[in-house]
Design an enzyme around this catalytic site. Structure first.
Site, short mmCIF file in Angstrom:
data_model
loop_
_atom_site.label_atom_id
_atom_site.label_comp_id
_atom_site.label_asym_id
_atom_site.label_seq_id
_atom_site.Cartn_x
_atom_site.Cartn_y
_atom_site.Cartn_z
N ALA A 17 0.87 -1.19 0.04
CA ALA A 17 -0.03 -0.08 0.03
C ALA A 17 0.71 1.35 -0.09
CB ALA A 17 -0.81 -0.09 1.22
N GLY A 40 0.79 -5.68 -0.16
CA GLY A 40 0.11 -5.80 -1.25
C GLY A 40 0.80 -6.20 -2.56
N GLU A 74 0.73 -9.93 -2.58
CA GLU A 74 -0.48 -10.43 -2.90
C GLU A 74 -0.91 -10.10 -4.40
OE1 GLU A 74 -3.33 -9.66 0.99
OE2 GLU A 74 -2.37 -7.79 0.17
N GLU A 79 1.60 -6.91 7.28
CA GLU A 79 0.44 -6.37 7.92
C GLU A 79 0.34 -6.49 9.35
OE1 GLU A 79 -0.37 -6.94 3.60
OE2 GLU A 79 0.62 -7.95 5.07
#
Length: 703
Positions: free
Chosen positions: A61, A102, A105, A125
């Site tokens: 992010a 992210g 991911e 996270e």
């Protein structure tokens, strides 16, 4: 553009280009989906490579979009990953340097993955009080197995790509590139290969279609949950990681994905998550000084000198040796030098024994150390730090001597914890080169470095010290000049409240237990015994002369008059057995306090743990607000960093100013007004700082 598109033969290459770590901000997400659309619409393109420009594949992010509408604007990361999965042409993720959160991911949403050796792979996270929110807990177990994936997700620490690629049966990486330099070339070759393989229209591989089970099922996850709960008492996210990975093994993919999102959004609202995200942002903001921009060039630091081989001098020296920077250590007597070097050697030897340091590294570090009895040997130093006795006359002698011998442009730093850096700078003809570097004890362990900016400290000196702090792995926070700077100016008010609390009826053990239950590493009385109660006594003696109106409990002075200076004398607020650090409540201290109350005519009352915590914590908050008003700290988050890294404030509460913001400044101000009505407390101190009154009236917080 935050995502670049180019075509190499029949392969389209989408490169994320959002420095420094290719954060997946809104523009980057749009860039990826636009690139996918363009590639799928071009008949000449047979396959797609997704990679990152510069120093990362993607760090996840974009922190610049935290708490902004753009963070949740479509296409969200979930939508981008869905677009990757739905691409009619194979997408190969070319992972290098960093693939975290992210970013990982995103790679898991691609059909194939190739990694450069040395790439740092993580789902961190949990360190922000969250679980992965874009399929990490559902996809990672499918490629690494539930146990390995859970381990990575709960710890949040990075693992090298080659370690993961070498695991038996792993499906995270289809290939490990020969080197970072050859990654793109090998990714394009892999893209061509898989395009040919699927030219017949056969289905592209998707992580979501891989099986996900654990042979022991319920028993394994219950065991994991118990283990994780025991290790993460005050943090809800780690246990939720276990729930999410278990869901991945029990539910259909899309149902598990929906449950992951549900957990993620619920955690976002917890005070612990808000605190940890605040800390993440605060740590990065601490290094930014409002009027010192990137145009200010730091000075070069190749050689360091430290004056004083005591506990502080030795600890400070170790920081630089650890970073590979040569140090010359100066003392007045050879015995003091020998003692200092011996303590440092023992510290390193203990690390070697525990397997934390290799023997050759220890030898390399000690080889960087020179010792001297002569100021003349400091002539070549680029940075000189004094760690001598905390008395202005002693500092004056040192700085006058340094002014004579130090080369032009050398930075002269004082490790003072309370003294006036401007007065120290005035002992030289080069006040622009003088700065405070207040290390916390033990200096080789504690993360905090208070950087004290004098009235004449040059901007490039500040830039240099902030840069060197990063190199020696310290969290540096800039403070203006005042008595005690940020940390010690606030702790004085906290200590005063501790004294009033025992005068009014609490015991040292009750006060310590209450604040330790709140989450502090150590209560005020145990802290006093560890640091040495005589240090506080010396400061109070100075205060009685400088600030005769300032109210103190006399209990700490009475304790020192009995010679009970703490652990070093075997007795302080508590009793100590030889060779042990266990704090044993003292009958002698209880009797001393009882007699003192009697002499003052105070009838002791029962004080609740809630009152103890509020008076101690809100005293920090009120003084912190005044420090902001005085311009000593430039932002509230800097004060939080000082308390989190230097004073044992509980991490999950985010620091005193963040905690007050969460409680609500109106509620904090009301409590302060209530404490001001207590005749045995200090009514003047408890008038809420003007900043608190203003922010409370406007319904705002310190943020």
């Amino acid at each position: 553009m935050t995502a670049q598109y180019q075509v190499q033969g029949d392969v389209a290459i989408i490169s994320l280009n959002n420095p420094p770590v290719n954060g997946l901000g809104y523009d980057t997400r749009i860039g990826i989906t636009n690139g996918l659309e363009q590639a799928n619409a071009d008949a000449a393109v047979k396959a797609i490579v997704l990679t990152g420009a510069g120093k990362a594949f993607s760090g996840g992010a974009d922190i610049r979009e935290f708490n902004s509408p753009k963070a949740m604007q479509e296409p969200t990361l979930l939508s981008v990953i869905l677009a990757l999965e739905n691409s009619a042409k194979p997408v190969v993720a070319a992972v290098h340097s960093v693939a975290m959160g992210g970013g990982l991911e995103l790679a898991l949403g691609c059909h194939y993955r190739i990694a450069a050796p040395g790439a740092k792979i993580a789902l961190p996270e949990v360190k922000l009080g969250l679980i992965p929110g874009a399929g990490g807990t559902v996809r990672l177990p499918r490629v690494l197995g539930a146990e390995m994936a859970l381990n990575l997700i709960v710890k949040g620490d990075p693992v090298n790509s080659e370690v993961l690629a070498g695991l038996p049966g792993q499906k995270l990486f289809d290939k490990l590139a020969a080197s970072p330099e050859s990654l793109l070339q090998e990714a394009v070759a892999l893209a061509k290969e898989v395009a040919a393989k699927h030219a017949d229209g056969s289905a592209l591989p998707l992580v979501r279609k891989l099986p996900c089970k654990h042979p022991q099922g319920d028993a394994y996850f219950q065991f994991a949950r118990n283990m994780v709960a025991g290790m993460s008492r005050n943090f809800p996210a780690p246990v939720k990681c276990v729930d999410a990975v278990e869901n991945a093994t029990k539910y259909k993919f899309d149902d598990a994905l929906a449950k992951e999102r549900e957990i993620f959004l619920a955690l976002m609202q917890t005070p612990e998550c808000k605190a940890l995200r605040h800390v993440f942002a605060a740590e990065r903001a601490a290094s930014k000084i409002p009027d010192v921009g990137p145009e200010v060039q730091p000075r070069e630091i190749k050689k360091v000198a430290v004056i004083g081989a005591g506990t502080m001098g030795g600890g400070i020296t170790m920081n630089f040796l650890n970073a590979g920077i040569p140090v010359t250590m100066l003392e007045m007597k050879q015995e003091a030098l020998n003692r200092g070097v011996e303590v440092m050697s023992k510290n390193y030897e203990a690390q070697v024994k525990k397997g934390k340091l290799k023997q050759d590294k220890y030898e390399q570090r000690m080889a960087l150390l020179k010792t001297t009895l002569s100021y003349d040997d400091l002539k070549e130093a680029d940075l000189i730090i004094e760690a001598v006795f905390e008395e202005l006359g002693v500092k004056e002698q040192v700085f006058k001597k340094l002014d004579e011998v130090a080369k032009p442009g050398a930075i002269l730093a004082s490790n003072t914890s309370t003294l006036d850096v401007d007065k120290i700078a005035a002992f030289t003809k080069r006040p622009q080169d003088v700065v405070g570097m207040h290390f916390f004890s033990p200096a080789n362990v504690m993360k905090l470095l208070e950087v004290v900016r004098g009235a004449k400290t040059a901007k490039d000196v500040l830039a240099t010290v902030m840069q060197i702090a990063k190199k020696i792995k310290k969290t540096a926070v800039v403070s203006g000049v005042c008595d005690g700077f940020i940390g010690n100016r606030m702790i004085e008010q906290y200590s005063r409240q501790a004294g009033f609390l025992i005068e009014e009826g609490a015991t040292p053990a009750q006060v310590d237990k209450a604040i330790e239950k709140f989450g502090f590493a150590m209560g005020p009385f145990r802290m006093g015994d560890l640091a040495g109660n005589d240090i506080g006594w010396a400061i109070r003696k100075r205060r009685y002369v400088e600030k005769p109106d300032m109210k103190y409990s006399k209990t700490a002075d009475l304790l020192c008059e009995l010679g009970r200076f703490g652990q070093k004398t075997g007795a302080g607020w508590y009793d100590y057995q030889p060779g042990k650090r266990d704090a044993i409540p003292s009958k002698l201290v209880e009797d001393m306090v009882a007699k003192h109350r009697q002499d003052l005519g105070i009838t002791p009352r029962t004080i609740s743990d809630q009152e103890i915590v509020q008076r101690l914590v809100y005293s920090l908050v009120n003084e912190g607000a005044r420090i902001l008003e005085d311009g000593i700290a430039s932002k509230a988050s800097d004060i939080d960093m000082v308390y989190l890294t230097g004073y044992g404030f509980p991490l999950w509460r985010g620091g005193p100013m963040q905690y007050a913001s969460q409680v609500g400044l109106f509620n904090v101000a009301e409590s302060m007004k209530r404490f001001a009505r207590n005749p045995l407390d200090d009514a003047q101190f408890w008038q809420p700082a003007a900043l608190i009154t203003k922010l409370a009236a406007e319904g705002k917080t310190f943020g």
